[in-house]
Design an enzyme around this catalytic site. Structure first.
Site, mmCIF file in Angstrom:
data_model
loop_
_atom_site.group_PDB
_atom_site.id
_atom_site.type_symbol
_atom_site.label_atom_id
_atom_site.label_comp_id
_atom_site.label_asym_id
_atom_site.label_seq_id
_atom_site.Cartn_x
_atom_site.Cartn_y
_atom_site.Cartn_z
ATOM 1 N N SER A 146 0.845 -1.199 0.000
ATOM 2 C CA SER A 146 0.000 0.000 0.000
ATOM 3 C C SER A 146 0.875 1.242 0.000
ATOM 4 O O SER A 146 1.618 1.498 0.944
ATOM 5 C CB SER A 146 -0.915 0.002 1.233
ATOM 6 O OG SER A 146 -1.628 1.214 1.269
ATOM 7 N N HIS B 136 -1.421 -1.184 -4.135
ATOM 8 C CA HIS B 136 -2.665 -0.719 -3.516
ATOM 9 C C HIS B 136 -2.594 0.801 -3.319
ATOM 10 O O HIS B 136 -1.638 1.318 -2.747
ATOM 11 C CB HIS B 136 -2.836 -1.436 -2.178
ATOM 12 C CG HIS B 136 -4.131 -1.180 -1.492
ATOM 13 N ND1 HIS B 136 -5.292 -1.869 -1.807
ATOM 14 C CD2 HIS B 136 -4.468 -0.325 -0.495
ATOM 15 C CE1 HIS B 136 -6.267 -1.448 -1.031
ATOM 16 N NE2 HIS B 136 -5.806 -0.497 -0.230
ATOM 17 N N ASP C 32 -4.655 4.103 -1.909
ATOM 18 C CA ASP C 32 -5.747 4.533 -1.030
ATOM 19 C C ASP C 32 -6.149 5.980 -1.291
ATOM 20 O O ASP C 32 -5.348 6.899 -1.091
ATOM 21 C CB ASP C 32 -5.300 4.444 0.434
ATOM 22 C CG ASP C 32 -5.179 3.017 0.913
ATOM 23 O OD1 ASP C 32 -6.123 2.240 0.716
ATOM 24 O OD2 ASP C 32 -4.130 2.681 1.504
ATOM 25 N N MET D 242 -8.568 8.959 -0.038
ATOM 26 C CA MET D 242 -9.402 9.349 1.110
ATOM 27 C C MET D 242 -9.885 10.778 0.953
ATOM 28 O O MET D 242 -9.111 11.648 0.527
ATOM 29 C CB MET D 242 -8.576 9.263 2.394
ATOM 30 C CG MET D 242 -7.940 7.918 2.639
ATOM 31 S SD MET D 242 -6.940 7.988 4.122
ATOM 32 C CE MET D 242 -6.265 6.324 4.128
ATOM 33 N N HIS E 149 -8.370 1.854 -4.002
ATOM 34 C CA HIS E 149 -9.322 1.702 -2.895
ATOM 35 C C HIS E 149 -9.875 3.088 -2.569
ATOM 36 O O HIS E 149 -9.197 3.916 -1.977
ATOM 37 C CB HIS E 149 -8.554 1.106 -1.689
ATOM 38 C CG HIS E 149 -9.366 0.999 -0.439
ATOM 39 N ND1 HIS E 149 -8.782 0.743 0.797
ATOM 40 C CD2 HIS E 149 -10.697 1.078 -0.205
ATOM 41 C CE1 HIS E 149 -9.726 0.683 1.718
ATOM 42 N NE2 HIS E 149 -10.893 0.894 1.141
ATOM 43 N N MET F 121 -11.926 5.543 -0.542
ATOM 44 C CA MET F 121 -12.591 5.779 0.751
ATOM 45 C C MET F 121 -13.214 7.155 0.679
ATOM 46 O O MET F 121 -12.744 8.119 1.288
ATOM 47 C CB MET F 121 -11.551 5.683 1.885
ATOM 48 C CG MET F 121 -11.169 4.246 2.204
ATOM 49 S SD MET F 121 -9.630 4.131 3.121
ATOM 50 C CE MET F 121 -8.485 4.093 1.747
ATOM 51 N N MET G 141 -11.934 -4.803 5.457
ATOM 52 C CA MET G 141 -11.078 -3.929 6.253
ATOM 53 C C MET G 141 -10.803 -4.604 7.590
ATOM 54 O O MET G 141 -11.724 -4.976 8.317
ATOM 55 C CB MET G 141 -11.762 -2.574 6.500
ATOM 56 C CG MET G 141 -11.962 -1.722 5.261
ATOM 57 S SD MET G 141 -10.466 -1.456 4.274
ATOM 58 C CE MET G 141 -9.344 -0.712 5.471
ATOM 59 N N GLY H 111 -8.706 4.800 7.102
ATOM 60 C CA GLY H 111 -8.332 6.194 7.286
ATOM 61 C C GLY H 111 -6.850 6.381 7.556
ATOM 62 O O GLY H 111 -6.278 7.402 7.213
ATOM 63 N N PHE H 112 -6.237 5.367 8.158
ATOM 64 C CA PHE H 112 -4.833 5.510 8.533
ATOM 65 C C PHE H 112 -4.090 4.191 8.365
ATOM 66 O O PHE H 112 -4.672 3.119 8.559
ATOM 67 C CB PHE H 112 -4.720 5.953 10.002
ATOM 68 C CG PHE H 112 -5.446 7.221 10.277
ATOM 69 C CD1 PHE H 112 -4.838 8.459 10.069
ATOM 70 C CD2 PHE H 112 -6.773 7.205 10.713
ATOM 71 C CE1 PHE H 112 -5.527 9.634 10.304
ATOM 72 C CE2 PHE H 112 -7.479 8.383 10.951
ATOM 73 C CZ PHE H 112 -6.843 9.600 10.739
ATOM 74 N N GLY H 113 -2.818 4.311 8.022
ATOM 75 C CA GLY H 113 -1.956 3.131 8.025
ATOM 76 C C GLY H 113 -1.428 2.897 9.431
ATOM 77 O O GLY H 113 -1.647 3.702 10.342
ATOM 78 N N GLY H 114 -0.768 1.794 9.614
ATOM 79 C CA GLY H 114 -0.069 1.539 10.876
ATOM 80 C C GLY H 114 -0.932 1.141 12.054
ATOM 81 O O GLY H 114 -0.487 1.232 13.197
ATOM 82 N N ASP I 297 -7.176 -5.786 4.219
ATOM 83 C CA ASP I 297 -6.540 -4.468 4.222
ATOM 84 C C ASP I 297 -6.477 -3.880 5.632
ATOM 85 O O ASP I 297 -7.511 -3.547 6.212
ATOM 86 C CB ASP I 297 -7.333 -3.540 3.286
ATOM 87 C CG ASP I 297 -6.637 -2.210 3.086
ATOM 88 O OD1 ASP I 297 -5.485 -2.054 3.532
ATOM 89 O OD2 ASP I 297 -7.260 -1.322 2.471
ATOM 90 N N GLY I 298 -5.261 -3.758 6.141
ATOM 91 C CA GLY I 298 -5.047 -3.090 7.433
ATOM 92 C C GLY I 298 -4.354 -3.976 8.448
ATOM 93 O O GLY I 298 -4.847 -5.057 8.774
ATOM 94 N N GLY I 299 -3.188 -3.548 8.877
ATOM 95 C CA GLY I 299 -2.479 -4.270 9.928
ATOM 96 C C GLY I 299 -1.929 -5.623 9.509
ATOM 97 O O GLY I 299 -1.686 -6.491 10.355
ATOM 98 N N GLY J 128 0.952 -2.117 4.077
ATOM 99 C CA GLY J 128 1.506 -0.769 4.001
ATOM 100 C C GLY J 128 2.741 -0.639 4.862
ATOM 101 O O GLY J 128 3.870 -0.822 4.403
ATOM 102 N N SER J 129 2.527 -0.351 6.161
ATOM 103 C CA SER J 129 3.657 -0.126 7.076
ATOM 104 C C SER J 129 4.586 -1.318 7.143
ATOM 105 O O SER J 129 5.798 -1.144 7.221
ATOM 106 C CB SER J 129 3.152 0.141 8.492
ATOM 107 O OG SER J 129 1.997 0.876 8.463
HETATM 108 C C1 DX5 Z 1 -6.309 2.137 5.598
HETATM 109 C C2 DX5 Z 1 -5.909 1.823 4.197
HETATM 110 C C3 DX5 Z 1 -4.892 0.761 4.088
HETATM 111 C C4 DX5 Z 1 -3.562 1.140 4.676
HETATM 112 C C5 DX5 Z 1 -2.953 -0.107 5.237
HETATM 113 O O1 DX5 Z 1 -7.374 3.004 5.583
HETATM 114 O O2 DX5 Z 1 -7.044 1.378 3.456
HETATM 115 O O3 DX5 Z 1 -4.709 0.331 2.747
HETATM 116 O O4 DX5 Z 1 -2.675 1.703 3.744
HETATM 117 O O5 DX5 Z 1 -1.823 0.247 5.954
HETATM 118 P P1 DX5 Z 1 -1.176 -0.738 6.999
HETATM 119 O O6 DX5 Z 1 -0.751 -1.950 6.254
HETATM 120 O O7 DX5 Z 1 -0.052 0.060 7.549
HETATM 121 O O8 DX5 Z 1 -2.226 -1.069 8.044
HETATM 122 ZN ZN ZN Z 2 -6.677 0.409 1.461
#
Ligand code: DX5
Ligand code: ZN
Length: 223
Positions: A8, A33, A35, A37, A66, A68, A137, A142-145, A175-177, A197-198
């Site tokens: 991501s 990927h 994102d 927003m 993606h 959002m 999800m 909304g946020f990575g990490g 998607d996420g974590g 992502g992270s």
């Molecule tokens: C969150 C995004 C994800 C995000 C994932 O709203 O949709 O795609 O980039 O980031 P990580 O892998 O760090 O949770």
């Molecule tokens: Zn995403």
């Protein structure tokens, strides 16, 4: 089919997007990927069409957008212009999920539907035949990490059973974590695509992390 890995770009260094996309191009990643927003559907703003256009032009992998954003139907054609492999929107962001799937497909793009952690997978059942990709999800968007929500594993299994029972080839993306610590469990539950992502971009060696995510669970039986 073996699972797919989709780094991501949200977690990349935006001062050197081109280099980070070049890293993804040269890696074992399958998709990129992306994102988008809007600060309304989610409490954050990422980037819009001009930046997505530039990234898509540089990316040699399948681009996985993606959205959002509220009322995604307003922007489908604009994002379809960048020829993504998949264009996903949130079921919670529109009154007309089926119509939006048709709108995406009319552009010649595969349609994805994303579900927030609180949304049961059964909400999709009446349109499942029209969906190419389900984005579950595993954090609040909304946020990575953020930390992976483990209840997602049961959602994957339930959805996978439904897809198999209907003989569909709908893909399940998580998607996420997602990272090396939980990828195997996620794949065992029945996921097809890992968004990371992270865990990729903040790692010491992103290329190697992608490779390790790609090799997770290889050799094990998947259903
Ligand atoms: C969150 C995004 C994800 C995000 C994932 O709203 O949709 O795609 O980039 O980031 P990580 O892998 O760090 O949770
Ligand atoms: Zn995403």
């Amino acid at each position: 089919m073996s699972h797919l890995v989709a780094p991501s770009i949200l977690a990349a260094n935006f001062n050197r997007l081109e280099e980070d996309i070049a890293m993804v191009n040269a890696s074992q990643a399958d998709w990129l990927h992306v994102d988008v927003m809007d600060g309304v559907f989610v409490p954050n703003i990422s980037f819009g069409q001009p930046v997505v256009k530039a990234m898509a032009a540089t990316c040699q992998k399948v681009v996985d957008i993606h959205l959002m954003i509220t009322q995604p139907e307003r922007f489908i054609e604009q994002f379809a212009e960048f020829s993504p492999g998949y264009l996903s929107f949130h079921i919670e962001a529109t009154h007309h999920a089926h119509r939006v799937c048709q709108q995406i497909k009319a552009c010649g793009i595969k349609a994805g539907v994303a579900l927030n952690p609180h949304t049961p997978v059964t909400q999709l059942y009446d349109i499942l035949e029209d969906v190419d990709l389900v984005v579950l999800m595993s954090v609040n968007p909304g946020f990575g990490g953020q930390k992976f929500i483990y209840r997602t594993l049961e959602k994957i299994t339930t959805l996978k059973e439904e897809i198999i029972s209907r003989n569909l080839d709908t893909l399940i993306e998580i998607d996420g974590g997602v990272g090396l610590h939980n990828a195997e469990k996620i794949l065992e539950a029945g996921a097809n695509v890992l968004v990371a992502g992270s865990s990729v971009f903040k790692s010491e060696n992103p290329t190697e992390t992608i490779e390790r995510l790609k090799n997770t669970g290889i050799g094990k039986l998947q259903f």
